[in-house]
Design a protein around this motif. Structure first.
Motif, PDB file in Angstrom:
ATOM      1  N   GLU A  30       0.828  -1.196   0.000  1.00 22.77           N
ATOM      2  CA  GLU A  30       0.000   0.000   0.000  1.00 22.77           C
ATOM      3  C   GLU A  30       0.865   1.249   0.000  1.00 22.77           C
ATOM      4  O   GLU A  30       0.493   2.273  -0.520  1.00 22.77           O
ATOM      5  N   GLY A  31       2.009   1.142   0.658  1.00 25.17           N
ATOM      6  CA  GLY A  31       2.801   2.358   0.859  1.00 25.17           C
ATOM      7  C   GLY A  31       3.810   2.642  -0.219  1.00 25.17           C
ATOM      8  O   GLY A  31       4.626   3.536  -0.087  1.00 25.17           O
ATOM      9  N   SER A  32       3.770   1.876  -1.299  1.00 17.58           N
ATOM     10  CA  SER A  32       4.845   2.079  -2.272  1.00 17.58           C
ATOM     11  C   SER A  32       4.490   3.062  -3.362  1.00 17.58           C
ATOM     12  O   SER A  32       5.147   3.117  -4.374  1.00 17.58           O
ATOM     13  N   HIS A  33       3.433   3.863  -3.169  1.00 16.33           N
ATOM     14  CA  HIS A  33       3.195   4.859  -4.213  1.00 16.33           C
ATOM     15  C   HIS A  33       4.062   6.087  -3.961  1.00 16.33           C
ATOM     16  O   HIS A  33       4.486   6.359  -2.858  1.00 16.33           O
ATOM     17  N   ILE A  34       4.276   6.793  -5.060  1.00 21.90           N
ATOM     18  CA  ILE A  34       5.307   7.832  -5.097  1.00 21.90           C
ATOM     19  C   ILE A  34       5.078   8.910  -4.047  1.00 21.90           C
ATOM     20  O   ILE A  34       3.988   9.401  -3.878  1.00 21.90           O
ATOM     21  N   GLY A  35       6.141   9.229  -3.375  1.00 21.13           N
ATOM     22  CA  GLY A  35       6.095  10.418  -2.524  1.00 21.13           C
ATOM     23  C   GLY A  35       5.532  10.188  -1.137  1.00 21.13           C
ATOM     24  O   GLY A  35       5.666  11.014  -0.260  1.00 21.13           O
ATOM     25  N   SER A  76       5.777   7.032   0.620  1.00 24.50           N
ATOM     26  CA  SER A  76       6.212   5.804   1.296  1.00 24.50           C
ATOM     27  C   SER A  76       6.673   6.020   2.734  1.00 24.50           C
ATOM     28  O   SER A  76       6.324   5.246   3.604  1.00 24.50           O
ATOM     29  N   GLY A  77       7.404   7.101   2.971  1.00 23.61           N
ATOM     30  CA  GLY A  77       7.901   7.313   4.335  1.00 23.61           C
ATOM     31  C   GLY A  77       6.778   7.456   5.330  1.00 23.61           C
ATOM     32  O   GLY A  77       6.695   6.708   6.295  1.00 23.61           O
ATOM     33  N   THR A  78       5.884   8.406   5.069  1.00 23.81           N
ATOM     34  CA  THR A  78       4.788   8.670   6.011  1.00 23.81           C
ATOM     35  C   THR A  78       3.868   7.473   6.115  1.00 23.81           C
ATOM     36  O   THR A  78       3.459   7.085   7.207  1.00 23.81           O
ATOM     37  N   VAL A  79       3.549   6.884   4.965  1.00 27.20           N
ATOM     38  CA  VAL A  79       2.610   5.773   4.964  1.00 27.20           C
ATOM     39  C   VAL A  79       3.137   4.630   5.819  1.00 27.20           C
ATOM     40  O   VAL A  79       2.458   4.150   6.720  1.00 27.20           O
ATOM     41  N   ASN A  80       4.373   4.224   5.539  1.00 29.32           N
ATOM     42  CA  ASN A  80       4.922   3.092   6.272  1.00 29.32           C
ATOM     43  C   ASN A  80       5.001   3.357   7.760  1.00 29.32           C
ATOM     44  O   ASN A  80       4.688   2.487   8.565  1.00 29.32           O
ATOM     45  N   SER A  81       5.434   4.560   8.144  1.00 24.66           N
ATOM     46  CA  SER A  81       5.559   4.825   9.577  1.00 24.66           C
ATOM     47  C   SER A  81       4.181   4.904  10.211  1.00 24.66           C
ATOM     48  O   SER A  81       3.980   4.439  11.329  1.00 24.66           O
ATOM     49  N   GLY A  82       3.191   5.463   9.459  1.00 25.90           N
ATOM     50  CA  GLY A  82       1.824   5.521   9.975  1.00 25.90           C
ATOM     51  C   GLY A  82       1.272   4.132  10.194  1.00 25.90           C
ATOM     52  O   GLY A  82       0.648   3.837  11.218  1.00 25.90           O
ATOM     53  N   ILE A  83       1.505   3.272   9.223  1.00 28.86           N
ATOM     54  CA  ILE A  83       1.009   1.905   9.314  1.00 28.86           C
ATOM     55  C   ILE A  83       1.724   1.149  10.419  1.00 28.86           C
ATOM     56  O   ILE A  83       1.097   0.444  11.209  1.00 28.86           O
TER      57      ILE A  83
END
Lengths: 101, 358
Positions: free
Chosen positions: B132-137, B139-146
């Motif tokens: 889910e988090g590998s879309h551009i721009g 990834s950092g926030t998404v992964n840490s949020g998840i």
């Protein structure tokens, strides 16, 4: 300010929406189920849309759309309508405006 | 009288022959290829026997395995019984050894399965996060949020389990209504906490919430817009007449609200789908379509929030309609239900593989 309030008091149940807003669509579906015909104003199609959006936010809606007015008075956004409905307060409010055909 | 059998030759050389006959006594020694050792053992045995009974030692050696021997009958019987006992004991020891071996194997298999399950679960959660988090721009926030959500949710489930146990104990112990009310309030508050957590991670990655990857497989089966159906809360008994009426009304309102949101979701799907599909296919660039679709997808966050808001409101209304005791029972039933769904998922994941068809 005027346009919003004018439009809001013109019809019984008024929903301010945007053409692509599916949550607004959900609200109109709900009113439909409750036997109410709501008048939908798509503010993104309106030349004064920006002003209307600001007005709605100033009136207290966290999201400008959907904004629901019943009998000329602001009920609120989706949250307020849902809470009202679950607590049993929405139907009495809509009663004068129900049109079961 | 004892007549020497052909097998028994009382010479030093012939002493090897009786090894076969003495098999019952000391089969373990058979494997020992060293004749000298065997010989010494036999000699030992021989000596022992001689100590016990000089007259019959000779006979015992010969008669032990040879059932055709015409030794004196009572001695024969005793010897046969002793031999049989020894055989039975040996067999019993072998059986025990086999059983223990089997237990050890099962234990190892269990540990392996547990590790596999742990790995699969982590992979499932992690994959959900990574994909889910590998879309551009983002990834950092998404992964840490998840990642943050997953940790918090793990704790949430533990606390939930503890609360269910406390409720169960409290209901059985018939504590005062005031004390029970405190438990009910904290139970409801705990669900509200989950909705807050979900709201935060939905901003980071709404697909993560809606796909239900953070839940177990059985829970996912019943998922409605990123969680349980609010109307699930309304399966209760027993109720007074007044309560039946109120719950009935609540059920209807809840159903109508769910329907409205479901239809809104369908409309959103159609909109996004037609946006993505729009534009000429023979052109390589699809950026405008995808970009527009991205905007529309933002609406998904509002739907997830609305669904959670509906769950929250339904919980609150139930808490208002029910007595403290009823609410406690309701919360216990709800918590236990999800606990069982999680157990079902685990059991399903570790079920033995089906035999492949020929």
């Amino acid at each position: 300010m005027d346009k919003v309030m004018r439009l809001a008091s013109e019809k019984d149940v008024v929903v301010f929406s945007k053409s692509s807003c599916c949550l607004c669509y959900a609200i109109t579906i709900l009113f439909q189920e409750l036997g109410v015909t709501s008048t939908v104003h798509e503010i993104d199609q309106d030349p004064e849309g920006r002003e209307m959006e600001k007005t709605l936010v100033r009136l207290g809606c966290n999201a400008p759309v959907p904004a629901i007015f019943v009998g000329g008075r602001l009920v609120g956004s989706t949250n307020e309508v849902m809470s009202l409905h679950l607590s049993g307060g929405l139907i009495p409010m809509l009663k004068p405006y129900q049109t079961w055909c | 009288m004892n007549s020497p059998t052909p097998q028994f030759v009382p010479s030093r050389l012939g002493i090897y022959e009786p090894i076969h006959q003495i098999g019952i006594w000391g089969e373990n020694f058979k494997s020992n290829g060293n004749p000298n050792t065997s010989t010494s053992v036999i000699v030992e045995v021989d000596n022992k026997l001689e100590n016990e009974s000089e007259t019959t030692s000779h006979e015992m050696l010969t008669a032990s395995n040879n059932y055709e021997q015409e030794a004196s009958k009572p001695i024969d019987k005793i010897q046969r019984r002793l031999a049989q006992n020894r055989e039975a004991a040996r067999k019993s020891r072998l059986r025990k050894k086999a059983y223990v071996q089997q237990l050890e194997n099962s234990r190892l298999k269990l540990i392996q399965l547990e590790q596999e399950l742990q790995r699969a679960r982590q992979q499932g959660l992690y994959m959900g996060g990574v994909l889910e988090g590998s879309h551009i721009g983002f990834s950092g926030t998404v992964n840490s949020g998840i990642a943050a959500f997953e940790m918090e949710y793990g704790r949430w489930v533990d606390v939930q389990h503890r609360q269910i146990c406390e409720l169960r104990t409290a209901l059985n112990a018939h504590i005062s209504d005031i004390e029970l009310r405190i438990l009910v309030e904290s139970g409801i508050g705990h669900y509200f906490e989950l909705f807050r957590m979900k709201s935060t991670v939905a901003k980071a990655d709404v697909f993560y919430v809606i796909s239900g990857v953070w839940k177990t497989s059985a829970e996912r089966f019943f998922s409605w817009i990123g969680g349980f159906r609010p109307s699930e809360l309304l399966k209760l008994d027993p109720l007074t007449e007044q309560q039946i009426l109120e719950v009935c009304n609540l059920k209807q309102s809840c159903q109508q609200a769910e329907d409205a949101l479901s239809q809104g979701m369908e409309k959103l799907q159609e909109t996004v789908s037609s946006t993505v599909a729009g534009g000429p296919v023979d052109e390589v660039s699809y950026i405008p379509q995808v970009a527009t679709a991205m905007e529309k997808l933002e609406a998904l966050v509002s739907f997830v929030n609305q669904a959670d808001h509906l769950r929250q409101e339904t919980l609150q209304q139930m808490s208002r309609i029910l007595t403290t005791r009823q609410a406690a029972r309701g919360l216990l039933a709800l918590g236990e239900y999800f606990h069982r769904l999680r157990a079902l998922s685990t059991l399903w994941a570790t079920r033995p593989p089906e035999p492949s068809l020929p």
